[in-house]
Design a protein around this motif. Structure first.
Motif, PDB file in Angstrom:
ATOM      1  N   GLN A  47       1.009  -1.190 -14.477  1.00  0.00           N
ATOM      2  CA  GLN A  47       1.590  -0.775 -13.188  1.00  0.00           C
ATOM      3  C   GLN A  47       1.044   0.691 -13.336  1.00  0.00           C
ATOM      4  N   ARG A  48       0.968   1.254 -14.547  1.00  0.00           N
ATOM      5  CA  ARG A  48       0.625   2.753 -14.803  1.00  0.00           C
ATOM      6  C   ARG A  48      -0.777   3.090 -14.333  1.00  0.00           C
ATOM      7  N   GLN A  49      -1.571   2.156 -14.826  1.00  0.00           N
ATOM      8  CA  GLN A  49      -3.127   2.206 -14.435  1.00  0.00           C
ATOM      9  C   GLN A  49      -3.309   1.902 -12.995  1.00  0.00           C
ATOM     10  N   LEU A  50      -2.529   1.199 -12.161  1.00  0.00           N
ATOM     11  CA  LEU A  50      -2.668   1.110 -10.897  1.00  0.00           C
ATOM     12  C   LEU A  50      -2.203   2.475 -10.171  1.00  0.00           C
ATOM     13  N   VAL A  51      -1.182   2.917 -10.495  1.00  0.00           N
ATOM     14  CA  VAL A  51      -0.636   4.395 -10.176  1.00  0.00           C
ATOM     15  C   VAL A  51      -1.796   5.228 -10.320  1.00  0.00           C
ATOM     16  N   GLU A  52      -2.511   5.393 -11.536  1.00  0.00           N
ATOM     17  CA  GLU A  52      -3.354   6.315 -11.883  1.00  0.00           C
ATOM     18  C   GLU A  52      -4.603   6.181 -11.072  1.00  0.00           C
ATOM     19  N   GLU A  53      -5.084   4.890 -10.936  1.00  0.00           N
ATOM     20  CA  GLU A  53      -6.207   4.379  -9.928  1.00  0.00           C
ATOM     21  C   GLU A  53      -6.057   4.954  -8.341  1.00  0.00           C
ATOM     22  N   LYS A  54      -4.906   4.697  -8.042  1.00  0.00           N
ATOM     23  CA  LYS A  54      -4.374   5.273  -6.598  1.00  0.00           C
ATOM     24  C   LYS A  54      -4.278   6.661  -6.289  1.00  0.00           C
ATOM     25  N   MET A  55      -3.933   7.485  -7.414  1.00  0.00           N
ATOM     26  CA  MET A  55      -3.890   8.878  -7.429  1.00  0.00           C
ATOM     27  C   MET A  55      -5.473   9.253  -7.393  1.00  0.00           C
ATOM     28  N   GLU A  56      -6.422   8.555  -8.172  1.00  0.00           N
ATOM     29  CA  GLU A  56      -7.827   9.095  -8.237  1.00  0.00           C
ATOM     30  C   GLU A  56      -8.473   8.718  -6.942  1.00  0.00           C
ATOM     31  N   ARG A  57      -8.211   7.429  -6.244  1.00  0.00           N
ATOM     32  CA  ARG A  57      -8.851   7.347  -4.834  1.00  0.00           C
ATOM     33  C   ARG A  57      -8.025   8.273  -3.925  1.00  0.00           C
ATOM     34  N   ASP A  58      -7.015   8.653  -4.160  1.00  0.00           N
ATOM     35  CA  ASP A  58      -6.603   9.579  -3.086  1.00  0.00           C
ATOM     36  C   ASP A  58      -7.282  10.889  -3.088  1.00  0.00           C
ATOM     37  N   ALA A  59      -7.389  11.520  -4.339  1.00  0.00           N
ATOM     38  CA  ALA A  59      -7.893  12.488  -4.600  1.00  0.00           C
ATOM     39  C   ALA A  59      -9.339  12.726  -4.167  1.00  0.00           C
ATOM     40  N   GLN A  60     -10.230  11.484  -4.362  1.00  0.00           N
ATOM     41  CA  GLN A  60     -11.709  11.603  -3.844  1.00  0.00           C
ATOM     42  C   GLN A  60     -11.599  11.594  -2.203  1.00  0.00           C
ATOM     43  N   PHE A  61     -10.338  10.691  -1.761  1.00  0.00           N
ATOM     44  CA  PHE A  61     -10.342  10.681  -0.283  1.00  0.00           C
ATOM     45  C   PHE A  61     -10.084  11.996   0.280  1.00  0.00           C
ATOM     46  N   ALA A  62      -9.629  13.003  -0.298  1.00  0.00           N
ATOM     47  CA  ALA A  62      -8.976  14.080   0.094  1.00  0.00           C
ATOM     48  C   ALA A  62     -10.065  15.139   0.049  1.00  0.00           C
ATOM     49  N   GLN A  63     -11.084  14.906  -1.210  1.00  0.00           N
ATOM     50  CA  GLN A  63     -12.183  15.592  -1.262  1.00  0.00           C
ATOM     51  C   GLN A  63     -13.187  15.357  -0.275  1.00  0.00           C
ATOM     52  N   ARG A  64     -13.432  14.302   0.190  1.00  0.00           N
ATOM     53  CA  ARG A  64     -14.398  13.746   1.262  1.00  0.00           C
ATOM     54  C   ARG A  64     -13.728  14.139   2.593  1.00  0.00           C
ATOM     55  N   LYS A  65     -12.535  14.221   2.837  1.00  0.00           N
ATOM     56  CA  LYS A  65     -11.944  14.717   4.184  1.00  0.00           C
ATOM     57  C   LYS A  65     -12.206  16.288   3.916  1.00  0.00           C
ATOM     58  N   ALA A  66     -12.111  16.881   3.080  1.00  0.00           N
ATOM     59  CA  ALA A  66     -12.186  18.398   3.062  1.00  0.00           C
ATOM     60  C   ALA A  66     -13.601  18.722   3.254  1.00  0.00           C
ATOM     61  N   GLU A  67     -14.437  17.889   2.629  1.00  0.00           N
ATOM     62  CA  GLU A  67     -16.388  18.133   2.729  1.00  0.00           C
ATOM     63  C   GLU A  67     -16.538  17.880   4.467  1.00  0.00           C
ATOM     64  N   ARG A  68     -15.817  17.046   5.028  1.00  0.00           N
ATOM     65  CA  ARG A  68     -16.337  16.576   6.370  1.00  0.00           C
ATOM     66  C   ARG A  68     -15.584  17.809   7.402  1.00  0.00           C
ATOM     67  N   ALA A  69     -14.462  18.378   6.913  1.00  0.00           N
ATOM     68  CA  ALA A  69     -13.629  19.457   7.583  1.00  0.00           C
ATOM     69  C   ALA A  69     -14.579  20.821   7.450  1.00  0.00           C
ATOM     70  N   THR A  70     -15.307  20.871   6.222  1.00  0.00           N
ATOM     71  CA  THR A  70     -16.173  22.016   6.123  1.00  0.00           C
ATOM     72  C   THR A  70     -17.313  22.031   7.145  1.00  0.00           C
ATOM     73  N   VAL A  71     -17.847  20.831   7.188  1.00  0.00           N
ATOM     74  CA  VAL A  71     -18.982  20.670   8.048  1.00  0.00           C
ATOM     75  C   VAL A  71     -18.683  20.893   9.686  1.00  0.00           C
ATOM     76  N   ARG A  72     -17.444  20.348   9.923  1.00  0.00           N
ATOM     77  CA  ARG A  72     -16.904  20.737  11.181  1.00  0.00           C
ATOM     78  C   ARG A  72     -16.668  22.167  11.494  1.00  0.00           C
ATOM     79  N   SER A  73     -16.243  22.860  10.426  1.00  0.00           N
ATOM     80  CA  SER A  73     -15.923  24.263  10.680  1.00  0.00           C
ATOM     81  C   SER A  73     -17.372  25.114  10.681  1.00  0.00           C
ATOM     82  N   HIS A  74     -18.016  24.765   9.783  1.00  0.00           N
ATOM     83  CA  HIS A  74     -19.295  25.257  10.019  1.00  0.00           C
ATOM     84  C   HIS A  74     -19.972  25.196  11.567  1.00  0.00           C
TER      85      HIS A  74
END
Length: 157
Positions: A47-74
Motif C-alpha cells: 500500500q505504501r508503494q502504491l501511494v508513493e507511485e501515485k505521488m510520483e505520477r501526480d508530480a510528473q503530470f503536474a510538471q507536464r501541465k506546467a510545461e504546456r502552460a509555459t508554452v501557452r504563455s509564451h
C-alpha cells in the motif's frame, strides 16, 4: 449444504440482531491482506508503494501541465494575447521555474528564427508580390560595378 444454510440464516440473524454479539469471521470473510495472499506487513508495504507511485505520477503530470502552460504563455506573450490565470497557477504550483522539453524548445527557437527573418528588411521585401529578389540583387551588383568603373575613369578621383 451446511455452509449455505449457515450463510443464509447467519446473514439474516445478523441483520435481525443488528450485528450485536461476537464478530465471527467465517471462511468467506478475510482481511484485505489475506485476500491478496500476503502478510499484514507485506500488504502495508504494498500500500505504501502504491501511494508513493501515485505521488510520483501526480508530480510528473503536474510538471507536464506546467510545461504546456509555459508554452501557452509564451505564445500569448508573442501574439500579445491576454494572460491566463490557470496557466500562471500551474507554473507556480510546480515551482515557477519550468524547463521545456528539448523538442518544444527547438520548435519555439525555430519559430523565433522565422519571425526574425520576416521582420528583417529582406523578409519584408520577400512578402511583396511580383518582386524577384534575385533580379534585384543582380541589378544592384551591376550598378555597383558600373559605379566602380566610372569612378576609375574619373580624373578627379
Amino acid at each position: 449444504m451446511a455452509f449455505m444454510v449457515k450463510s443464509m440464516v447467519g446473514g439474516q440473524l445478523k441483520n435481525l440482531t443488528g450485528g450485536l454479539g461476537g464478530e465471527e469471521k467465517s471462511e468467506g470473510e478475510k482481511t484485505p491482506a489475506e485476500a491478496q495472499g500476503m502478510t499484514r506487513e507485506e500488504y502495508e508495504e504494498y500500500q505504501r508503494q502504491l501511494v508513493e507511485e501515485k505521488m510520483e505520477r501526480d508530480a510528473q503530470f503536474a510538471q507536464r501541465k506546467a510545461e504546456r502552460a509555459t508554452v501557452r504563455s509564451h505564445f500569448r506573450d508573442k501574439y500579445r494575447l491576454p494572460k491566463n490565470e490557470t496557466d500562471d497557477n500551474q507554473i507556480q504550483l510546480v515551482g515557477g521555474d519550468v524547463e521545456l522539453p528539448k523538442e518544444l524548445a527547438k520548435m519555439i527557437e525555430q519559430d523565433n528564427e522565422e519571425e526574425e527573418e520576416k521582420n528583417s528588411v529582406i523578409g519584408q521585401l520577400s512578402n511583396i508580390q511580383n518582386l524577384d529578389l534575385d533580379s534585384l540583387k543582380d541589378k544592384a551588383s551591376a550598378t555597383l560595378e558600373d559605379l566602380k568603373q566610372s569612378a576609375e575613369k574619373c580624373a578627379v578621383m
